[in-house]
Design a protein around this motif. Structure first.
Motif, mmCIF file in Angstrom:
data_model
loop_
_atom_site.group_PDB
_atom_site.id
_atom_site.type_symbol
_atom_site.label_atom_id
_atom_site.label_comp_id
_atom_site.label_asym_id
_atom_site.label_seq_id
_atom_site.Cartn_x
_atom_site.Cartn_y
_atom_site.Cartn_z
ATOM 1 N N LEU A 1 0.812 -1.218 0.000
ATOM 2 C CA LEU A 1 0.000 0.000 0.000
ATOM 3 C C LEU A 1 0.845 1.267 0.000
ATOM 4 O O LEU A 1 0.469 2.280 -0.597
ATOM 5 N N PHE A 2 1.984 1.236 0.679
ATOM 6 C CA PHE A 2 2.790 2.451 0.798
ATOM 7 C C PHE A 2 3.491 2.813 -0.513
ATOM 8 O O PHE A 2 4.128 3.861 -0.591
ATOM 9 N N ARG A 3 3.382 1.967 -1.518
ATOM 10 C CA ARG A 3 3.900 2.318 -2.836
ATOM 11 C C ARG A 3 2.921 3.194 -3.613
ATOM 12 O O ARG A 3 3.276 3.749 -4.649
ATOM 13 N N CYS B 1 -14.709 9.154 7.066
ATOM 14 C CA CYS B 1 -14.526 7.714 6.920
ATOM 15 C C CYS B 1 -13.706 7.210 8.099
ATOM 16 O O CYS B 1 -13.064 7.989 8.812
ATOM 17 N N TRP B 2 -13.749 5.903 8.302
ATOM 18 C CA TRP B 2 -13.085 5.270 9.440
ATOM 19 C C TRP B 2 -12.173 4.166 8.922
ATOM 20 O O TRP B 2 -12.605 3.302 8.149
ATOM 21 N N ILE B 3 -10.918 4.207 9.366
ATOM 22 C CA ILE B 3 -9.913 3.256 8.899
ATOM 23 C C ILE B 3 -9.451 2.413 10.089
ATOM 24 O O ILE B 3 -8.849 2.949 11.031
ATOM 25 N N PRO B 4 -9.710 1.111 10.090
ATOM 26 C CA PRO B 4 -9.183 0.263 11.175
ATOM 27 C C PRO B 4 -7.694 0.022 10.966
ATOM 28 O O PRO B 4 -7.252 -0.263 9.848
ATOM 29 N N ARG C 1 -0.813 11.132 6.239
ATOM 30 C CA ARG C 1 -0.822 10.877 4.795
ATOM 31 C C ARG C 1 -1.432 9.502 4.563
ATOM 32 O O ARG C 1 -0.980 8.516 5.141
ATOM 33 N N LEU C 2 -2.463 9.453 3.727
ATOM 34 C CA LEU C 2 -3.171 8.212 3.426
ATOM 35 C C LEU C 2 -2.700 7.651 2.093
ATOM 36 O O LEU C 2 -2.545 8.390 1.117
ATOM 37 N N HIS C 3 -2.511 6.335 2.075
ATOM 38 C CA HIS C 3 -2.126 5.630 0.855
ATOM 39 C C HIS C 3 -3.179 4.559 0.576
ATOM 40 O O HIS C 3 -3.379 3.660 1.394
ATOM 41 N N GLY C 4 -3.827 4.658 -0.571
ATOM 42 C CA GLY C 4 -4.855 3.690 -0.916
ATOM 43 C C GLY C 4 -6.244 4.266 -0.740
ATOM 44 O O GLY C 4 -6.421 5.382 -0.242
ATOM 45 N N LYS C 5 -7.239 3.479 -1.142
ATOM 46 C CA LYS C 5 -8.631 3.932 -1.078
ATOM 47 C C LYS C 5 -9.453 3.023 -0.170
ATOM 48 O O LYS C 5 -9.589 3.277 1.016
ATOM 49 N N ARG C 6 -10.000 1.953 -0.718
ATOM 50 C CA ARG C 6 -10.815 1.072 0.125
ATOM 51 C C ARG C 6 -9.980 0.397 1.206
ATOM 52 O O ARG C 6 -10.455 0.134 2.307
ATOM 53 N N PRO D 1 -3.482 -0.989 7.739
ATOM 54 C CA PRO D 1 -4.913 -1.216 7.969
ATOM 55 C C PRO D 1 -5.200 -2.660 8.368
ATOM 56 O O PRO D 1 -4.648 -3.597 7.796
ATOM 57 N N SER D 2 -6.077 -2.824 9.344
ATOM 58 C CA SER D 2 -6.495 -4.166 9.751
ATOM 59 C C SER D 2 -7.812 -4.563 9.092
ATOM 60 O O SER D 2 -8.365 -5.623 9.390
ATOM 61 N N GLY D 3 -8.297 -3.717 8.208
ATOM 62 C CA GLY D 3 -9.530 -3.991 7.483
ATOM 63 C C GLY D 3 -9.789 -2.875 6.487
ATOM 64 O O GLY D 3 -8.983 -1.949 6.339
ATOM 65 N N ARG D 4 -10.910 -2.961 5.826
ATOM 66 C CA ARG D 4 -11.240 -1.969 4.807
ATOM 67 C C ARG D 4 -11.783 -0.684 5.420
ATOM 68 O O ARG D 4 -12.384 -0.693 6.491
ATOM 69 N N LEU D 5 -11.557 0.396 4.710
ATOM 70 C CA LEU D 5 -12.098 1.699 5.093
ATOM 71 C C LEU D 5 -13.619 1.639 5.094
ATOM 72 O O LEU D 5 -14.233 0.998 4.234
ATOM 73 N N ARG D 6 -14.221 2.315 6.073
ATOM 74 C CA ARG D 6 -15.680 2.357 6.178
ATOM 75 C C ARG D 6 -16.171 3.786 6.053
ATOM 76 O O ARG D 6 -15.506 4.724 6.493
ATOM 77 N N THR D 7 -17.345 3.935 5.479
ATOM 78 C CA THR D 7 -17.955 5.261 5.352
ATOM 79 C C THR D 7 -19.067 5.468 6.370
ATOM 80 O O THR D 7 -19.703 6.516 6.388
ATOM 81 N N THR D 8 -19.321 4.481 7.206
ATOM 82 C CA THR D 8 -20.271 4.609 8.312
ATOM 83 C C THR D 8 -19.542 4.285 9.608
ATOM 84 O O THR D 8 -18.631 3.453 9.626
ATOM 85 N N GLN D 9 -19.948 4.930 10.682
ATOM 86 C CA GLN D 9 -19.254 4.739 11.953
ATOM 87 C C GLN D 9 -19.385 3.300 12.434
ATOM 88 O O GLN D 9 -20.484 2.739 12.449
ATOM 89 N N PRO D 10 -18.274 2.680 12.831
ATOM 90 C CA PRO D 10 -18.326 1.294 13.323
ATOM 91 C C PRO D 10 -19.180 1.191 14.584
ATOM 92 O O PRO D 10 -19.199 2.101 15.418
#
Length: 239
Positions: free
Chosen positions: A79-81, A112-115, A132-137, A150-159
């Motif tokens: 991802l960091f590439r 959005c929320w990133i685990p 600095r964010l690298h990647g999307k989903r 990330p330990s999972g995918r980005l979410r657009t709703t609060q966990p």
């Protein structure tokens, strides 16, 4: 982060994942060895069948653990590439059931929320902080040179779950809490709550396989260490 002589240190989450994977493989190997011995010495077809199932079950678990762990970390390291973008975010801890995870909540709209996997630097992270964010989903985060995977995918709703926010500025005790949380005994103590399901899974296996006490012990041991591995893969937060 750097180790001795300027060498890049292995990320803590990767060390955690490798350690739990090794434990699973050791336990699976021990159970398979006992089952293999039983298979070679049993004389009745029923007993031989039970020994064979005791050989296949840990072998399948070992293959799945290695394959999933390898795939998870291969994707995250790459991802960091990817190109990065700057954003403001805050760290929150969310407990859902027995598992507590760290999330990074962006301050821009839409939020959005990133685990993320736990790193001790999260304990002393001010809120909000520039990252600095690298990647999307699947998004990796870099804050002041610290890489958060990330330990999972980005979410657009609060966990869902019970939420706890980092303070705007860390207090004087935050560094000590971070050091305590980063220790392996603390991590194992937090993750050990997931072991409560292991005896139940063992009983279920005995019901299916009719393998008796030794079958229950083997299935319980394998399930317990798989639970520790699962906590590592999901990004259990010991803070």
């Amino acid at each position: 982060m750097f180790g001795k002589r300027g060498r890049v240190a292995m990320p803590r989450p990767l060390r955690h994942g490798l350690a739990t994977t090794a434990l699973v493989l050791v336990v699976c190997g021990a159970v398979a060895a006992v089952s293999g011995y039983s298979l070679a010495t049993e004389r009745t077809p029923q007993a031989a069948g039970r020994a064979l199932s005791g050989l296949i079950y840990p072998a399948l678990i070992a293959v799945v653990v290695v394959a999933v762990g390898g795939w998870v970390w291969l994707r995250r390291v790459l991802l960091f590439r990817r190109p990065g973008r700057v954003c403001r975010l805050r760290r929150v801890r969310i407990q859902r059931g027995l598992l507590v995870r760290s999330w990074l909540e962006t301050q821009e709209s839409p939020r959005c929320w990133i685990p993320v996997f736990f790193e001790p630097e999260l304990v002393t992270l001010p809120s909000p902080a520039t990252a600095r964010l690298h990647g999307k989903r699947l998004a990796a985060v870099e804050i002041d040179g610290v890489r958060l995977y990330p330990s999972g995918r980005l979410r657009t709703t609060q966990p869902l779950g019970r939420r706890g926010d980092n303070p705007a500025l860390p207090d004087e005790h935050a560094p000590a809490r971070a050091r305590t949380a980063a220790r392996w005994p603390r991590q194992l103590r937090v993750d050990s709550v997931l072991l409560v399901t292991a005896p139940i899974v063992g009983l279920f296996w005995v019901f299916l396989d009719d393998s008796g006490v030794f079958g229950w012990l083997g299935a319980t041991a394998v399930t317990a260490f798989v639970a520790l591995w699962w906590a590592a893969i999901r990004g259990s937060d010991p803070s």
